[in-house]
Each structure stands twice: as structure tokens, then as C-alpha cells.
Design a protein around this motif. Structure first.
Motif, PDB file in Angstrom:
ATOM      1  N   ALA B  41      26.293  31.016  23.482  1.00  0.00           N
ATOM      2  CA  ALA B  41      27.685  30.762  23.843  1.00  0.00           C
ATOM      3  C   ALA B  41      28.409  32.012  24.300  1.00  0.00           C
ATOM      4  N   LEU B  42      28.198  33.124  23.606  1.00  0.00           N
ATOM      5  CA  LEU B  42      28.988  34.304  23.924  1.00  0.00           C
ATOM      6  C   LEU B  42      28.559  34.995  25.211  1.00  0.00           C
ATOM      7  N   VAL B  43      27.359  34.663  25.690  1.00  0.00           N
ATOM      8  CA  VAL B  43      26.955  35.254  26.962  1.00  0.00           C
ATOM      9  C   VAL B  43      27.938  34.839  28.052  1.00  0.00           C
ATOM     10  N   SER B  44      28.509  33.632  27.921  1.00  0.00           N
ATOM     11  CA  SER B  44      29.459  33.186  28.936  1.00  0.00           C
ATOM     12  C   SER B  44      30.696  34.069  28.936  1.00  0.00           C
ATOM     13  N   ASP B  45      31.056  34.587  27.773  1.00  0.00           N
ATOM     14  CA  ASP B  45      32.203  35.483  27.701  1.00  0.00           C
ATOM     15  C   ASP B  45      31.890  36.785  28.438  1.00  0.00           C
ATOM     16  N   ALA B  46      30.656  37.278  28.238  1.00  0.00           N
ATOM     17  CA  ALA B  46      30.262  38.504  28.942  1.00  0.00           C
ATOM     18  C   ALA B  46      30.288  38.266  30.453  1.00  0.00           C
ATOM     19  N   ILE B  47      29.767  37.121  30.876  1.00  0.00           N
ATOM     20  CA  ILE B  47      29.744  36.823  32.309  1.00  0.00           C
ATOM     21  C   ILE B  47      31.151  36.789  32.869  1.00  0.00           C
ATOM     22  N   SER B  48      32.049  36.101  32.164  1.00  0.00           N
ATOM     23  CA  SER B  48      33.388  35.939  32.724  1.00  0.00           C
ATOM     24  C   SER B  48      34.117  37.276  32.801  1.00  0.00           C
ATOM     25  N   HIS B  49      33.954  38.110  31.790  1.00  0.00           N
ATOM     26  CA  HIS B  49      34.611  39.412  31.853  1.00  0.00           C
ATOM     27  C   HIS B  49      33.978  40.294  32.911  1.00  0.00           C
ATOM     28  N   ALA B  50      32.709  40.051  33.210  1.00  0.00           N
ATOM     29  CA  ALA B  50      32.047  40.875  34.213  1.00  0.00           C
ATOM     30  C   ALA B  50      32.475  40.520  35.630  1.00  0.00           C
ATOM     31  N   THR B  51      33.252  39.447  35.794  1.00  0.00           N
ATOM     32  CA  THR B  51      33.663  39.098  37.157  1.00  0.00           C
ATOM     33  C   THR B  51      34.773  40.007  37.675  1.00  0.00           C
ATOM     34  N   LEU B  52      35.488  40.641  36.760  1.00  0.00           N
ATOM     35  CA  LEU B  52      36.674  41.387  37.201  1.00  0.00           C
ATOM     36  C   LEU B  52      36.372  42.522  38.188  1.00  0.00           C
ATOM     37  N   PRO B  53      35.399  43.406  37.900  1.00  0.00           N
ATOM     38  CA  PRO B  53      35.158  44.465  38.883  1.00  0.00           C
ATOM     39  C   PRO B  53      34.771  43.918  40.252  1.00  0.00           C
ATOM     40  N   GLY B  54      34.043  42.802  40.262  1.00  0.00           N
ATOM     41  CA  GLY B  54      33.637  42.217  41.540  1.00  0.00           C
ATOM     42  C   GLY B  54      34.833  41.766  42.359  1.00  0.00           C
ATOM     43  N   VAL B  55      35.771  41.122  41.674  1.00  0.00           N
ATOM     44  CA  VAL B  55      36.976  40.673  42.362  1.00  0.00           C
ATOM     45  C   VAL B  55      37.709  41.864  42.970  1.00  0.00           C
ATOM     46  N   CYS B  56      37.862  42.914  42.172  1.00  0.00           N
ATOM     47  CA  CYS B  56      38.592  44.096  42.659  1.00  0.00           C
ATOM     48  C   CYS B  56      37.865  44.762  43.812  1.00  0.00           C
ATOM     49  N   LEU B  57      36.543  44.929  43.675  1.00  0.00           N
ATOM     50  CA  LEU B  57      35.793  45.595  44.737  1.00  0.00           C
ATOM     51  C   LEU B  57      35.844  44.769  46.021  1.00  0.00           C
ATOM     52  N   ALA B  58      35.758  43.445  45.872  1.00  0.00           N
ATOM     53  CA  ALA B  58      35.833  42.591  47.063  1.00  0.00           C
ATOM     54  C   ALA B  58      37.178  42.778  47.752  1.00  0.00           C
ATOM     55  N   PHE B  59      38.231  42.841  46.953  1.00  0.00           N
ATOM     56  CA  PHE B  59      39.553  43.047  47.517  1.00  0.00           C
ATOM     57  C   PHE B  59      39.618  44.362  48.274  1.00  0.00           C
ATOM     58  N   ILE B  60      39.127  45.431  47.613  1.00  0.00           N
ATOM     59  CA  ILE B  60      39.195  46.755  48.229  1.00  0.00           C
ATOM     60  C   ILE B  60      38.415  46.755  49.536  1.00  0.00           C
ATOM     61  N   LEU B  61      37.234  46.150  49.499  1.00  0.00           N
ATOM     62  CA  LEU B  61      36.398  46.114  50.697  1.00  0.00           C
ATOM     63  C   LEU B  61      37.084  45.366  51.826  1.00  0.00           C
ATOM     64  N   MET B  62      37.582  44.174  51.501  1.00  0.00           N
ATOM     65  CA  MET B  62      38.190  43.351  52.543  1.00  0.00           C
ATOM     66  C   MET B  62      39.445  44.010  53.094  1.00  0.00           C
ATOM     67  N   ALA B  63      40.225  44.618  52.202  1.00  0.00           N
ATOM     68  CA  ALA B  63      41.458  45.240  52.662  1.00  0.00           C
ATOM     69  C   ALA B  63      41.155  46.480  53.491  1.00  0.00           C
ATOM     70  N   SER B  64      40.120  47.243  53.088  1.00  0.00           N
ATOM     71  CA  SER B  64      39.806  48.451  53.856  1.00  0.00           C
ATOM     72  C   SER B  64      39.338  48.120  55.252  1.00  0.00           C
ATOM     73  N   PHE B  65      38.715  46.960  55.413  1.00  0.00           N
ATOM     74  CA  PHE B  65      38.267  46.604  56.747  1.00  0.00           C
ATOM     75  C   PHE B  65      39.334  45.862  57.529  1.00  0.00           C
ATOM     76  N   GLY B  66      40.536  45.893  57.008  1.00  0.00           N
ATOM     77  CA  GLY B  66      41.651  45.368  57.763  1.00  0.00           C
ATOM     78  C   GLY B  66      41.877  43.885  57.597  1.00  0.00           C
ATOM     79  N   GLY B  67      41.076  43.253  56.771  1.00  0.00           N
ATOM     80  CA  GLY B  67      41.258  41.810  56.611  1.00  0.00           C
ATOM     81  C   GLY B  67      42.294  41.483  55.551  1.00  0.00           C
ATOM     82  N   ASP B  68      42.423  40.225  55.255  1.00  0.00           N
ATOM     83  CA  ASP B  68      43.325  39.804  54.188  1.00  0.00           C
ATOM     84  C   ASP B  68      42.629  40.017  52.857  1.00  0.00           C
ATOM     85  N   GLY B  69      43.142  40.980  52.091  1.00  0.00           N
ATOM     86  CA  GLY B  69      42.452  41.324  50.861  1.00  0.00           C
ATOM     87  C   GLY B  69      42.289  40.157  49.901  1.00  0.00           C
ATOM     88  N   ARG B  70      43.083  39.112  50.084  1.00  0.00           N
ATOM     89  CA  ARG B  70      43.023  38.064  49.062  1.00  0.00           C
ATOM     90  C   ARG B  70      42.355  36.793  49.554  1.00  0.00           C
TER      91      ARG B  70
END
Lengths: 321, 401, 267
Positions: B41-70
Motif C-alpha cells: 500500500a505505501l509504495v503508492s505514496d512513494a509513487i505519488s510523491h515522486a511525481t512532483l519533480p517530474g511535473v516541475c521539470l516538465a514545466f521548466i522544459l516546456m517553458a524554456s522552449f517557449g511553449g505553454d509551461g502548463r
């Protein structure tokens, strides 16, 4: 004979050294750190070449949520003067500034405003709406506070600061006049301003607009589902056709609002993007306070049916703004 | 207002959120059941918390390339990638170091989440603009739910449920007896990965509605709730889907019916309410049922012991026993057996003798296993069988006066 | 048809390697750096019942698990009926130790046996009456037919063991591998299990059992395999179950009197 001349020259040189030193010290610009872009702009306008201003919150940054970084803290501890907004705008940084005030000169420039001019906060009974920059009438008072702070930090330059302030205040008067002239031509039943959060209260007060925000005064409050439903019904009922997104806040809720109205058969479009808690890009006209307000007034007026010059007050707004 | 909300009369946005939330609740409940059965059960908690850096990095990447960061698809893709990285780290840690699974989960969870928070701080200083809204992924932001989002949830949920339908048997087998499953040639680690992949899909899809901090509740609480009501694993899966769907629906409706009610947390509270109801009132495994069973059992034990004591002429010491015997009309106020009491006592003694025969006889093994001191022998053997036993032990015995 | 030479070079007499139900060569399994099973060879004779015996911690269960691919070996080759393990999975039935399962798992006795039919059912095949009937039949063979609807946690240890055996029966395999099936069970269960195993042998199936009780080896089994991390002896009971081999396997752990008693029983 020549020994006496030499001695005299030496004496004069030596005596002028302190004056040179004083000159030199007085010429090092005053290091200022300001939180919001608007305060930074005011400090630059008043200080001119005598100050270097570092703004912490750039374009598109939300001051309600801002967390100071380590380099921010370092800059602030080395600054000659730290200016923050106060009035609970940077609520999460309040403790930090109070601690910092013991070591450096820290001024909350909006705290000194007379309370009877302020709107009360929607959530906290004893607090006020901090978005005072939304109307140049109140912002003039803040500019005066900034001038006072600068003068206290560098009394020798008081005259320079006073002269700059006067110029800037005159510009602000121009802005006030522009706003009034433009927005008075908005048809009465269009005088509704729907935005992402309740940042435009003072604007509404100044120009007779009803202001509706999806979120409350702080962007930290949850945008409730119930509120969206409420606003959709309002939009349909009152046949409001234009809503506004903000540069520092997510536009998703606004898009949901538009979809909700469309589901009821009522078309709503985005009238434009406003600068609510942050200014435009650095180096552009919209990146100054006057440009920011000019943009807001022109965009709002234009979208709601007023007669507006396309490039704003002085023709300086960027095209497609 | 609430009734209107429950009947989907509160307008487009509320309806959209309610339907989206329900679909999410059903898929999360079903998927989470297999996690629960597999004790991960708790592995799902680890997975969900691990999504945060991905979201941020995706935003940074998309915004740096001039797209809509969101751009939502981009952000969800980023979240999936970093969640995968987190899972990989978790597997590596448990397999290659001496770290126990719970310690590994804690490490991965906190490191990834911390990194994500750092990235959030970095983003706010980027002059990119419009970054606010990423923090909505922490606790969900249903006010901004669009038709496109509901579609993503619907499709994601449907695909997840379809895949689960496909591999439910291997997953159940691996959860119950992984060694046997391996011996059968099932690729146990691949099946575990598939299960985690499904959990990740549900997590990513649910980021908008309940956020990454609370999605674990939506995965686990329905399964735990369902467990109270059934002893069959396939029923647990179905009931968990139902519980998840109902709590999501009611929670979304509730949050739309009054101001200042955040949807994600309210859904979790509804889920918890269902859990509490099940904990207390479920017929077999609930607390109330257990208490009632205990008292009933206690009464039956006392009654039987009392009757046996009467039958064998032994004195009765316990007050509760005497009270129960009196209430049943088996004993007079002075402790002497009535006629009815004598008859019942004789039967009780006879039944004990019958049971003794049954328990010593190999052919009645199934019946013997049901003996618990209180069971009526008529409920276990046929009349003919009882008659046969009676022949062996002789006639009924007189109860001493 | 690989020629799997023993680690000592011999090939077992009287049996081609192709048809041995289970042929293991050079199997080594370790936990960390410590070997539990070291370079073990084993050739199981078809149609017979073989006992794997040795002291506690000797690697008996580990050997079985490694042969089945449940734990990864460091080295070794395994052939099942002349082919690789993966090609012959359908012909192997495994009955694990009772302790390896969580008995609070929400499943009934009949559901456990039906799990034995999953290969037959496939991923999406519907459970029909004939599958249920087959499951009940297997339960009846182990004497658990009346318990079909019970949750498994309500069973005694012996009953749980029998349900596992029923699951293995449902597979219809040719080779049966059981891990300590008689440990901690009641006499009725032991009798039921050994009856089933003997009937399997009579039907030509091969049975391999990790066994813990030396006293019953001669009575139940045809062949024995003694192991104490390394292979000690392999062969029929009369060949390999002697006081010498037992002493070698158990070291000083068996008192001489015990061994004599056992040898007498075999006599």
C-alpha cells in the motif's frame, strides 16, 4: 620661497582629501532590495542613478506564495535598505522581515497608509486588502513612503529624491486622469470585472466597477467548486461577456468558468490578460508601474466597451497587448 | 443545495467534477485493491510523491522552449517519468541494499518530494510567468476542471480498468502466493511492475482532482473498507470500486454545494466515513458485530455450562449463569431445576456424548471440525446419523434431582 | 537432449537423462556470500516417490525453489522431462510450505483450488460449472470437499496443507514437488496426504517431497536424496538410507541410538 609654496599645496591637498572621500562615499549607489516589482519600480523612479534596486519577485511571480531563496536572504542582509509591501501581502515572509528589521533598515511601505482608505480583508477580520497598487490614487501615498525611506537612508540626497518623486507623482496624476477619462465611457451594465482572484478591489472602488474574483484576496485560498458555479450563474444572469486572466495566476479556473457558461449557452471570452500582482517583462514598458496600470486600464476598458486608444495613454503599450 | 448537487443539478462545472471524480474513484478503488492485497500500500505514496519533480521539470522544459509551461499532457508525462524513476529507485534499493522496504519507501518518498519542492522554489524565480497552478497538483484543484481534463480521466480510468480485467488472475495469484505463482511460470516481478504501472496511471490521472498528497487515500481506503464486507477477493475488488466511486461522487457533490470546501480533501473524508461505518457495522468483521457476538457467545456458554452442571448434579457458582437459567425458565428462583430445565439439561448431556462419538470417528471429520462446545448437533448431522450414534451410546440418562 | 554430466563425471545408470522428470546439475544457491546449496546434482527417477532429507538449514527447500526458478541460483542447470524448465511448466505442480502464505487473505478454499486451473482458464476464460466440479473433485480426493466455501483462515494447519495439495491436483501435472507437507499436521491429514501421493505414484506420476521426519522415510518413499549443503547420497531407500549416509548428512546431530533405531526399522 618655493618650499613655502610646496607646503601650501601639500596642505591644500591634504585638506581636500576628506572632501574627496566624502564625495566618493556619497557616490556609491544605495543598495536597495524590494519585494514586489511595483515597489522596485517606485524605488528606481525616485532614486534614479543614486540607487541600485534588486526586485525579488519578477514578472509572473505571485507574492502571496513567494518563498525567499538563500540568495534573496543574502542580498537582503547586505542591502542598505529593504522595502517590502506589508499589509499581509507577503504574509509568509512577515516573521522574516521582523527579524531582519533588527539588523538592517526595513520598511513596510504600505503599512503606513491611513486605514480608513483601505478595504477590509475577506478572511481575516483585522486585516486589510493589500492590493493598494491597483489604484494610482493610493499608490501615490506609497510612493511618498518610499521617498521617505530613501531619504532616511541617505539624507544627503534628499533634494534629488524629492525632485524625482515630484516628477513621478505628476506622471501618476496623468495616469489617474487617463483612467478616469477612459473608464467613464464603459457602459454601466458592463462595469463588472471578473478576475482570477480578488486583486482589483481598489480598482473597482476607484472607477465604480463591481469586482468578482474566483479566489479570494489571497491566491492561497482554494478556488472552490461552489464559487465557480455561483459565478457561472452570475455571468449568465447578467449577460457578462468578457472575463480577465491574470499573469501571475493560473488561468485554468477562468477557462472552467468559460466552459461552464458555454454549457448554458452563454458565450464568454477572455477580454485580456491583466497584471494583478506582478508587472510585465523586465525592460518593457509594461514592466514599469505606469505601464502596468496603463495596460490594465486600456485592456479592461477596451474589452468592456470603452473608447480606448489602442496603444494606451502615451502610445507606448506593445502591440497586441 | 446538497440534494441538487447529488442530483447533478448544480451546473456544468459541478457535474463535470462529480463525474470525473467518480470515474477516478472507481479506478483508484479497483487498482488500489491489488496493492492492498499485495501488501504494497505505501509504495503508492512513494509513487505519488515522486511525481512532483517530474511535473516541475516538465514545466521548466516546456517553458524554456517557449511553449505553454502548463500544457497538461506534458506535465502528466513528466509526472509519469519521475514516478517511474522513483519506482526504479525503490526496486533497486530493496533488491541491492540491505534496506527494508518501508525504509526504502520513506527514503524515495522524501527525497523525490523534497527535490520537487526545491524545483517549485526555483520556478517561482524564473521570469517565465504563469507558474502558479503547479502547486494545485499537491492537493488537487477541481475548480479548474475542464472538459479536456474529464476526458483524460475517463480514458485513463477506462484503460486502467480494462487492463486490470485482463490481468486480474495473475495479479491475484501473485498477491496470494508468489512462490506458487513463480513455480507456475508467472513472471512475478513483471506482474508486480504492471501493477505498479497501473497505480502510477491512476495517480497521474488523479493529480488534478485530489492531488498527489491525497491520492494514496483514494487507492487504499476503499480496499480496506471493502475488506470488511466479504471474504472473496474478487468481491473485494468490486466493492472497493463501488466504495471509491460513491465517496468520490458524494464528496464532489458536497464540495460544490457550499463555499470554501476543497474537493480533494472532502472526497477523502467521505471515503473515511464509509470506512468508519464499515469498521463499526459490517456484519462479520465489524466492531459492533464482534461485540454482539461476544455477548451472545458468553450467554450461550453460560447457559450450556449451566445445563450441563444441572445434568450432572454439580453446583452452579456464577451469578450470570443462574440469572440466565432463571430467565429461560430453566431454574426456579432458589436454584432448583424446573421440569423444562431438567429436560433441557438431559438433552445437553446427551448431545455432549453424541459429540464425543463424532469427534472420535474418522468418518465424521468435517462435522467434528465444527465442534465448538455450543453447536447444535442437529445442524451438522442428519437425523439418521444421529440415530446411528444414539444406538452406540444407549438411551438418555436421568437428571439427578 | 543435452548430456548433463554429474559434477563428478558419472551418468546415472539405467536411466537416460532425457526422460528424468527432474535433472539438476551443479546447482549452487547462496544468500549473500554464504552458500545454502553447493554444486548439487540430482536425477529424479520417474514414477517413484523420492524424499529429500537433511538437517535444518541444509538447503532442502532452497534446492527445490531454485530448481523451480523461485529463487535465483548462482549456477546450475535444470532439465524437466528432458527439456528446459520453462517449456515444461505445465507438467510441474508445486505445493509450497504453509507458512509462505498470508492466511487472512480474502479467499475461500474453492477459490484456492481454482487458482490451480488458471493456466487452463487463461486470462479471460469464464469460470464454468465444469471447472467448479473439477475443483470439488480435487477437494474430495483430499477429504476437504465439505469445506469448499470456508475462508482459508478458518482452517487448521493440516486442512490448509490439504487444500494446497488439492490445488496441485487440479493442475493435472506429471511431476509433483512438495515442500515439507507433513510438518505440523495432524494424523488424519498425514494419512490423507500420503494416500493421495501413493495414488499419484500408482498412476505413473513422479513425486518429490522435502521431508522432515526420518522415522517415516522407509515407509513412505522409494528413493531418498540426502543433502547438507552438498549432496551426501542419492538412491533407493535401501541403498542410500543407511546409518553411514545418515551420519554423514547429519554430522554429530543424530545420536547413534537413533540411527540404529531407524536402521532397524528399515531392516
Amino acid at each position: 620661497m618655493w618650499i613655502r609654496q610646496l607646503a601650501l599645496m601639500g596642505l591644500m591637498t591634504v585638506m581636500s582629501l576628506p572632501m574627496v572621500a566624502v564625495q566618493a562615499r556619497a557616490e556609491a549607489p544605495l543598495k536597495i532590495v524590494a519585494t514586489t516589482g511595483m515597489i522596485a519600480d517606485a524605488a528606481r523612479q525616485i532614486g534614479g542613478d543614486l540607487v541600485t534596486v534588486r526586485g525579488l519577485m519578477g514578472p509572473g511571480v505571485d507574492p502571496h506564495a513567494y518563498r525567499q531563496t538563500r540568495s534573496d536572504i543574502v542580498a537582503m542582509t547586505r542591502a542598505d535598505l529593504v522595502l517590502w509591501h506589508g499589509l499581509y501581502l507577503e504574509a509568509q515572509m512577515g516573521d522574516f522581515f521582523h527579524d531582519l528589521a533588527r539588523k538592517r533598515q526595513v520598511v513596510a511601505v504600505a503599512e503606513g497608509l491611513p486605514k480608513d482608505l483601505l478595504r477590509s480583508h475577506d478572511t481575516y477580520a483585522d486585516k486589510y486588502d493589500p492590493h493598494v497598487w491597483m489604484t494610482p490614487v493610493l499608490w501615490k501615498l506609497v510612493v511618498i513612503e518610499v521617498q521617505k525611506a530613501l531619504t532616511e537612508a541617505r539624507p544627503e540626497a534628499a533634494d534629488v529624491f524629492a525632485a524625482n518623486a515630484e516628477t513621478h507623482l505628476a506622471e501618476l496624476d496623468q495616469l489617474i486622469a487617463y483612467g478616469e477619462s477612459v473608464l467613464v465611457t464603459v457602459p454601466d451594465n458592463n462595469k463588472v470585472l471578473v478576475t482570477a482572484h480578488d486583486a482589483f478591489g481598489y480598482f473597482g472602488q476607484s472607477y465604480g466597477f463591481e469586482v468578482l474574483g474566483i479566489q479570494g484576496i489571497s491566491t492561497q485560498s482554494e478556488a472552490g467548486l461552489n464559487r465557480i458555479g455561483e459565478l457561472v450563474n452570475l455571468l449568465v444572469e447578467r449577460q457578462i461577456t468578457a472575463v480577465f486572466v491574470e499573469s501571475s495566476v493560473s488561468d485554468r479556473s477562468m477557462r472552467a468558468l468559460i466552459e461552464g457558461a458555454a454549457a448554458q449557452g452563454h458565450d464568454v471570452r477572455v477580454g485580456g490578460e491583466l497584471f494583478s500582482d506582478a508587472m510585465g517583462a523586465d525592460g518593457t514598458y509594461e514592466g514599469t508601474y505606469i505601464g502596468m496600470l496603463d495596460h490594465n486600464i486600456t485592456t479592461i476598458g477596451g474589452a468592456l466597451g470603452a473608447d480606448v486608444p489602442e496603444r494606451g495613454m502615451a502610445g507606448k503599450l506593445s502591440a497586441g497587448s | 443545495m446538497l440534494i441538487d448537487a447529488l442530483l447533478l443539478q448544480l451546473g456544468y462545472n459541478a457535474t463535470l467534477v462529480a463525474i470525473g471524480a467518480t470515474l477516478l474513484g472507481i479506478s483508484a478503488g479497483v487498482t488500489g485493491t491489488f496493492l492492498f492485497l499485495r501488501k504494497r500500500a505505501l509504495v503508492s505514496d512513494a509513487i505519488s510523491h515522486a511525481t512532483l519533480p517530474g511535473v516541475c521539470l516538465a514545466f521548466i522544459l516546456m517553458a524554456s522552449f517557449g511553449g505553454d509551461g502548463r500544457n497538461l499532457i506534458g506535465l502528466l508525462l513528466g509526472s509519469a517519468l519521475s514516478a517511474t524513476a522513483g519506482l526504479w529507485c525503490l526496486n533497486w534499493l530493496t533488491r541491492n541494499t540491505r534496506l527494508a522496504e518501508d525504509a526504502a519507501i520513506g527514503s524515495v518518498l522524501s527525497v523525490f518530494f523534497g527535490f520537487g519542492i526545491v524545483l517549485l522554489t526555483v520556478i517561482q524565480t524564473m521570469g517565465v510567468g504563469r507558474q502558479a497552478g503547479l502547486e494545485g497538483f499537491l492537493l488537487g484543484s477541481t475548480a479548474g476542471m475542464l472538459w479536456a481534463d474529464a476526458m483524460v480521466i475517463a480514458v485513463g480510468g477506462a484503460v486502467t480498468l480494462l487492463l486490470i480485467l485482463l490481468i486480474r488472475r495473475p495479479m491475484t495469484l501473485v498477491a496470494f502466493d508468489p512462490e506458487y505463482a513463480a513455480a507456475r511460470g508467472l513472471p512475478v516481478s513483471k506482474i508486480d511492475m504492471a501493477m505498479m504501472g497501473l497505480v502510477m496511471a491512476v495517480t497521474v490521472v488523479g493529480l488534478k482532482i485530489v492531488g498527489l498528497i491525497l491520492i494514496v487515500a483514494l487507492l487504499i481506503i476503499p480496499a480496506v473498507t471493502a475488506r470488511f464486507w466479504t471474504e472473496r477477493s474478487d468481491h473485494v475488488v468490486l466493492l472497493a470500486g463501488l466504495a471509491g466511486g460513491v465517496s468520490a461522487y458524494v464528496g464532489a457533490a458536497l464540495s460544490a454545494s457550499a463555499p470554501n470546501l476543497p474537493t480533494g480533501p472532502i472526497i477523502v473524508l467521505m471515503s473515511f466515513a464509509l470506512f468508519m461505518i464499515s469498521l463499526l457495522f459490517a456484519p462479520n468483521r465489524g466492531v459492533l458485530a464482534a461485540i454482539l457476538r461476544h455477548f451472545k457467545f458468553q450467554r450461550r456458554v453460560h447457559l450450556r455450562q449451566g445445563l450441563l452442571a444441572l445434568a450432572q448434579g454439580q453446583p452452579i457458582y456464577e451469578n450470570l449463569t443462574l440469572r440466565l437459567l432463571r430467565k429461560g425458565g430453566l431454574v426456579r428462583a432458589d436454584g432448583v431445576a424446573t421440569d423444562k430445565g431438567k429436560a433441557c439439561a438431559a438433552k445437553a448431556l446427551r448431545d455432549e456424548h453424541r459429540w464425543a462419538v463424532v469427534r472420535s470417528d474418522q468418518t465424521h471429520e468435517a462435522a467434528a471440525a465444527l465442534y465448538d462446545g455450543l453447536r447444535k448437533i442437529e445442524s451438522v448431522l442428519t437425523q439418521d446419523q444421529i440415530a446411528e450414534i444414539d444406538r452406540r451410546i444407549g438411551g438418555p440418562q436421568e437428571v439427578p434431582a | 537432449m543435452l548430456d548433463l554430466a554429474c559434477s563428478d563425471g558419472r551418468v546415472k545408470q539405467g536411466q537416460t537423462l532425457e526422460d528424468s522428470p527432474l535433472a539438476i546439475r551443479g546447482l549452487t544457491v547462496s544468500y549473500g556470500q554464504k552458500p545454502a546449496v553447493f554444486s548439487v546434482d540430482m536425477t529424479v527417477e520417474a514414477g517413484k516417490m523420492t524424499a529429500i532429507i537433511g538437517p535444518n538449514g541444509a538447503g532442502k527447500s532452497t534446492m527445490l525453489k531454485a530448481a523451480l526458478g523461485i529463487v535465483p541460483p548462482v549456477s546450475g542447470q535444470v532439465q524437466v522431462f528432458g527439456k528446459t524448465l520453462d517449456a515444461q511448466r505445465a507438467r510441474i505442480a508445486y505445493v509450497p510450505q504453509r507458512a509462505s502464505v498470508d492466511w487472512d487473505f480474502p479467499t475461500r478454499v474453492i477459490d484456492v483450488v481454482l487458482m490451480g486451473l488458471y493456466r487452463e482458464l487463461g486470462l479471460l476464460g469464464r469460470l464454468r460449472a465444469k471447472h467448479r466440479a473439477k475443483a470439488i473433485e480435487c477437494l474430495d480426493r483430499v477429504g476437504m470437499g465439505d469445506f469448499a466455501s470456508r475462508q482459508i483462515g478458518q482452517l487448521s494447519g493440516g486442512q490448509q496443507q490439504r487444500v494446497f495439495l488439492a490445488r496441485a491436483l487440479a493442475q493435472g501435472a506429471d511431476l509433483y514437488l512438495l515442500d515439507e507437507p507433513f510438518a505440523g499436521v495432524d494424523a488424519a491429514t498425514e494419512k490423507a496426504i500420503i494416500t493421495v501421493l501413493k495414488s499419484l505414484r500408482a498412476a505413473g506420476k513422479t513425486v518429490v517431497v522435502v521431508h522432515h521426519d526420518l522415522a517415516t522415510v522407509a515407509e513412505y518413499f522409494d528413493n531418498v536424496f540426502l543433502i547438507n549443503t552438498r549432496k551426501v547420497a542419492e538412491g533407493t531407500v535401501s541403498e542410500a538410507f543407511t546409518s553411514e549416509t545418515l551420519q554423514a548428512a547429519y554430522g554429530g546431530r543424530l545420536a547413534t541410538a537413533q540411527v540404529d533405531k531407524l536402521a532397524l526399522a528399515m531392516g
